[in-house]
Design a protein around this motif. Structure first.
Motif, PDB file in Angstrom:
ATOM      1  N   LEU A 136      -4.126  56.843 -11.771  1.00 58.01           N
ATOM      2  CA  LEU A 136      -3.082  55.825 -11.852  1.00 58.01           C
ATOM      3  C   LEU A 136      -2.190  56.056 -13.060  1.00 58.01           C
ATOM      4  CD1 LEU A 136      -1.750  53.300 -10.770  1.00 58.01           C
ATOM      5  CD2 LEU A 136      -3.399  51.931 -12.074  1.00 58.01           C
ATOM      6  N   ALA A 137      -2.769  56.447 -14.188  1.00 57.03           N
ATOM      7  CA  ALA A 137      -1.973  56.724 -15.384  1.00 57.03           C
ATOM      8  C   ALA A 137      -1.007  57.871 -15.135  1.00 57.03           C
ATOM      9  CB  ALA A 137      -2.881  57.042 -16.565  1.00 57.03           C
ATOM     10  N   VAL A 138      -1.469  58.882 -14.412  1.00 53.89           N
ATOM     11  CA  VAL A 138      -0.601  60.020 -14.100  1.00 53.89           C
ATOM     12  C   VAL A 138       0.504  59.588 -13.142  1.00 53.89           C
ATOM     13  CG1 VAL A 138      -0.491  62.310 -13.061  1.00 53.89           C
ATOM     14  CG2 VAL A 138      -2.439  61.676 -14.505  1.00 53.89           C
ATOM     15  N   LEU A 139       0.162  58.795 -12.139  1.00 56.75           N
ATOM     16  CA  LEU A 139       1.164  58.297 -11.205  1.00 56.75           C
ATOM     17  C   LEU A 139       2.230  57.484 -11.933  1.00 56.75           C
ATOM     18  CD1 LEU A 139       2.196  57.927  -8.307  1.00 56.75           C
ATOM     19  CD2 LEU A 139       0.655  55.957  -8.093  1.00 56.75           C
ATOM     20  N   LYS A 171       2.644  61.457  -3.280  1.00 57.56           N
ATOM     21  CA  LYS A 171       1.620  61.116  -2.291  1.00 57.56           C
ATOM     22  C   LYS A 171       0.254  61.624  -2.725  1.00 57.56           C
ATOM     23  CE  LYS A 171       4.571  61.138   1.844  1.00 57.56           C
ATOM     24  NZ  LYS A 171       4.882  61.856   3.096  1.00 57.56           N
ATOM     25  N   ASP A 172       0.201  62.854  -3.200  1.00 63.17           N
ATOM     26  CA  ASP A 172      -1.080  63.417  -3.643  1.00 63.17           C
ATOM     27  C   ASP A 172      -1.678  62.581  -4.767  1.00 63.17           C
ATOM     28  OD1 ASP A 172      -0.757  65.448  -1.819  1.00 63.17           O
ATOM     29  OD2 ASP A 172      -0.082  66.943  -3.289  1.00 63.17           O
ATOM     30  N   GLN A 173      -0.839  62.159  -5.706  1.00 68.64           N
ATOM     31  CA  GLN A 173      -1.344  61.377  -6.831  1.00 68.64           C
ATOM     32  C   GLN A 173      -1.747  59.971  -6.406  1.00 68.64           C
ATOM     33  OE1 GLN A 173      -1.731  63.149  -9.667  1.00 68.64           O
ATOM     34  NE2 GLN A 173      -3.005  61.416 -10.255  1.00 68.64           N
ATOM     35  N   ALA A 174      -0.997  59.396  -5.476  1.00 65.31           N
ATOM     36  CA  ALA A 174      -1.344  58.070  -4.971  1.00 65.31           C
ATOM     37  C   ALA A 174      -2.665  58.121  -4.194  1.00 65.31           C
ATOM     38  CB  ALA A 174      -0.219  57.530  -4.091  1.00 65.31           C
ATOM     39  N   HIS A 175      -2.872  59.176  -3.414  1.00 62.05           N
ATOM     40  CA  HIS A 175      -4.153  59.332  -2.714  1.00 62.05           C
ATOM     41  C   HIS A 175      -5.310  59.402  -3.727  1.00 62.05           C
ATOM     42  CE1 HIS A 175      -3.359  59.704   1.553  1.00 62.05           C
ATOM     43  NE2 HIS A 175      -2.329  60.515   1.331  1.00 62.05           N
ATOM     44  N   ALA A 176      -5.093  60.133  -4.826  1.00 59.66           N
ATOM     45  CA  ALA A 176      -6.134  60.253  -5.844  1.00 59.66           C
ATOM     46  C   ALA A 176      -6.416  58.903  -6.494  1.00 59.66           C
ATOM     47  CB  ALA A 176      -5.716  61.272  -6.906  1.00 59.66           C
ATOM     48  N   ALA A 177      -5.378  58.121  -6.733  1.00 61.87           N
ATOM     49  CA  ALA A 177      -5.558  56.798  -7.349  1.00 61.87           C
ATOM     50  C   ALA A 177      -6.270  55.851  -6.396  1.00 61.87           C
ATOM     51  CB  ALA A 177      -4.198  56.223  -7.758  1.00 61.87           C
ATOM     52  N   ARG A 178      -5.961  55.947  -5.119  1.00 65.96           N
ATOM     53  CA  ARG A 178      -6.647  55.084  -4.153  1.00 65.96           C
ATOM     54  C   ARG A 178      -8.111  55.486  -4.007  1.00 65.96           C
ATOM     55  NH1 ARG A 178      -4.711  54.656   2.076  1.00 65.96           N
ATOM     56  NH2 ARG A 178      -5.566  56.782   2.082  1.00 65.96           N
ATOM     57  N   ALA A 179      -8.382  56.789  -4.084  1.00 70.63           N
ATOM     58  CA  ALA A 179      -9.751  57.272  -3.905  1.00 70.63           C
ATOM     59  C   ALA A 179     -10.700  56.731  -4.963  1.00 70.63           C
ATOM     60  CB  ALA A 179      -9.766  58.802  -3.919  1.00 70.63           C
ATOM     61  N   VAL A 180     -10.176  56.428  -6.168  1.00 68.69           N
ATOM     62  CA  VAL A 180     -11.030  55.895  -7.228  1.00 68.69           C
ATOM     63  C   VAL A 180     -10.854  54.389  -7.387  1.00 68.69           C
ATOM     64  CG1 VAL A 180     -11.138  58.083  -8.457  1.00 68.69           C
ATOM     65  CG2 VAL A 180      -9.320  56.456  -9.018  1.00 68.69           C
ATOM     66  N   GLY A 181     -10.178  53.773  -6.408  1.00 64.73           N
ATOM     67  CA  GLY A 181     -10.060  52.321  -6.393  1.00 64.73           C
ATOM     68  C   GLY A 181      -9.055  51.734  -7.366  1.00 64.73           C
ATOM     69  N   GLN A 182      -8.091  52.550  -7.821  1.00 63.91           N
ATOM     70  CA  GLN A 182      -7.114  52.041  -8.782  1.00 63.91           C
ATOM     71  C   GLN A 182      -5.897  51.404  -8.122  1.00 63.91           C
ATOM     72  OE1 GLN A 182      -6.575  55.624 -11.216  1.00 63.91           O
ATOM     73  NE2 GLN A 182      -7.707  54.618 -12.862  1.00 63.91           N
ATOM     74  N   ILE A 183      -5.616  51.784  -6.887  1.00 66.62           N
ATOM     75  CA  ILE A 183      -4.553  51.125  -6.134  1.00 66.62           C
ATOM     76  C   ILE A 183      -5.065  50.800  -4.748  1.00 66.62           C
ATOM     77  CG2 ILE A 183      -2.710  52.328  -7.395  1.00 66.62           C
ATOM     78  CD1 ILE A 183      -2.225  54.015  -4.868  1.00 66.62           C
ATOM     79  N   VAL A 184      -4.430  49.831  -4.106  1.00 61.21           N
ATOM     80  CA  VAL A 184      -4.756  49.492  -2.719  1.00 61.21           C
ATOM     81  C   VAL A 184      -3.481  49.686  -1.895  1.00 61.21           C
ATOM     82  CG1 VAL A 184      -6.652  47.918  -3.195  1.00 61.21           C
ATOM     83  CG2 VAL A 184      -4.322  47.045  -3.274  1.00 61.21           C
ATOM     84  N   GLY A 242       2.651  45.903  -7.509  1.00 57.52           N
ATOM     85  CA  GLY A 242       2.549  45.578  -6.087  1.00 57.52           C
ATOM     86  C   GLY A 242       1.396  46.275  -5.396  1.00 57.52           C
ATOM     87  N   VAL A 243       0.870  47.365  -5.982  1.00 51.65           N
ATOM     88  CA  VAL A 243      -0.204  48.122  -5.339  1.00 51.65           C
ATOM     89  C   VAL A 243      -1.465  48.229  -6.193  1.00 51.65           C
ATOM     90  CG1 VAL A 243       1.355  49.498  -3.902  1.00 51.65           C
ATOM     91  CG2 VAL A 243       0.730  50.343  -6.184  1.00 51.65           C
ATOM     92  N   ARG A 244      -1.383  47.735  -7.423  1.00 53.48           N
ATOM     93  CA  ARG A 244      -2.539  47.872  -8.319  1.00 53.48           C
ATOM     94  C   ARG A 244      -3.721  47.067  -7.781  1.00 53.48           C
ATOM     95  NH1 ARG A 244      -2.576  49.053 -13.870  1.00 53.48           N
ATOM     96  NH2 ARG A 244      -0.334  48.590 -14.017  1.00 53.48           N
TER      97      ARG A 244
END
Length: 213
Positions: free
Chosen positions: A89-92, A148-161, A208-210
């Motif tokens: 999420l920090a990278v995104l 998209k790649d970074q958002a997928h990574a953030a979702r995978a660790v539960g940082q965004i929904v 909005g997505v956190r």
């Protein structure tokens, strides 16, 4: 006595092209692709049409090069942010902030990039122009894929929904790109003001997505 060189003669070819691109970007931003002529660009630059045609065979070729430069500047701004310290999420956030700042720093060029999308979708183009536009739009897709790649990574660790990462990223980038319509460089107070504005824009988007604990 030796003749004094004109500005154009004194500059190297690459510097001349940079001047042409800067002038063309401003003209396309202010008047749009269809209403802008090579005459407009030459007047804005203070040169002859022949000077422009020495480097570009047509207005369309010039527009494509401005579009290409706009995308290059976006990639140059965002790629370092992909190496930001912190979790996904920090990278995104760093990437989105870099994108927001680039939209302000290169306002004219990024406006032309947006125009290119509209021409791609609705404009009448020749087959050769369509192929070039397809290549330019493909670069936009590669740019979007970074997020998209970074958002997928953030979702995978539960940082965004986000149920649909593709839609979420399109909304994020679209919100930043919309700034071409409301951001006013002439009212800008400098780099610090752009940093603050970029941070506020990204905070609003990410909230909005956190993921909420």
């Amino acid at each position: 006595m030796a003749r004094q060189k004109s500005r154009g003669e004194a500059m190297d070819p690459q510097a001349r092209k940079v001047e042409i691109l800067n002038s063309a970007a401003r003209c396309f931003m202010e008047k749009g692709y269809h209403a802008t002529s090579i005459d407009d660009v030459a007047r804005a630059l203070g040169c002859t049409k022949g000077f422009i045609y020495h480097y570009y065979a047509s207005k369309t070729d010039l527009f494509f090069d401005v579009h290409r430069e706009g995308m290059d500047r976006l990639f140059a701004a965002v790629m370092p942010a992909t190496q930001a310290v912190g979790g996904p999420l920090a990278v995104l956030i760093a990437m989105l902030t870099a994108h927001a700042r680039a939209m302000m720093d290169h306002h004219a060029f990024e406006t032309v990039v947006a125009q290119g999308v509209q021409i791609h979708r609705f404009g009448a183009t020749t087959p050769d122009q369509r192929r070039t536009l397809d290549e330019l739009i493909a670069s936009r897709d590669r740019f979007e894929d970074l997020f998209k790649d970074q958002a997928h990574a953030a979702r995978a660790v539960g940082q965004i929904v986000a149920d649909d990462i593709s839609i979420a990223v399109k909304m994020m980038l679209g919100a930043l790109q919309w700034s071409i319509f409301w951001y006013r460089p002439e009212a800008d107070d400098g780099p610090d003001a752009r940093d603050r504005l970029a941070a506020r824009m990204v905070t609003t988007i990410i909230d909005g997505v956190r993921a909420r604990n």
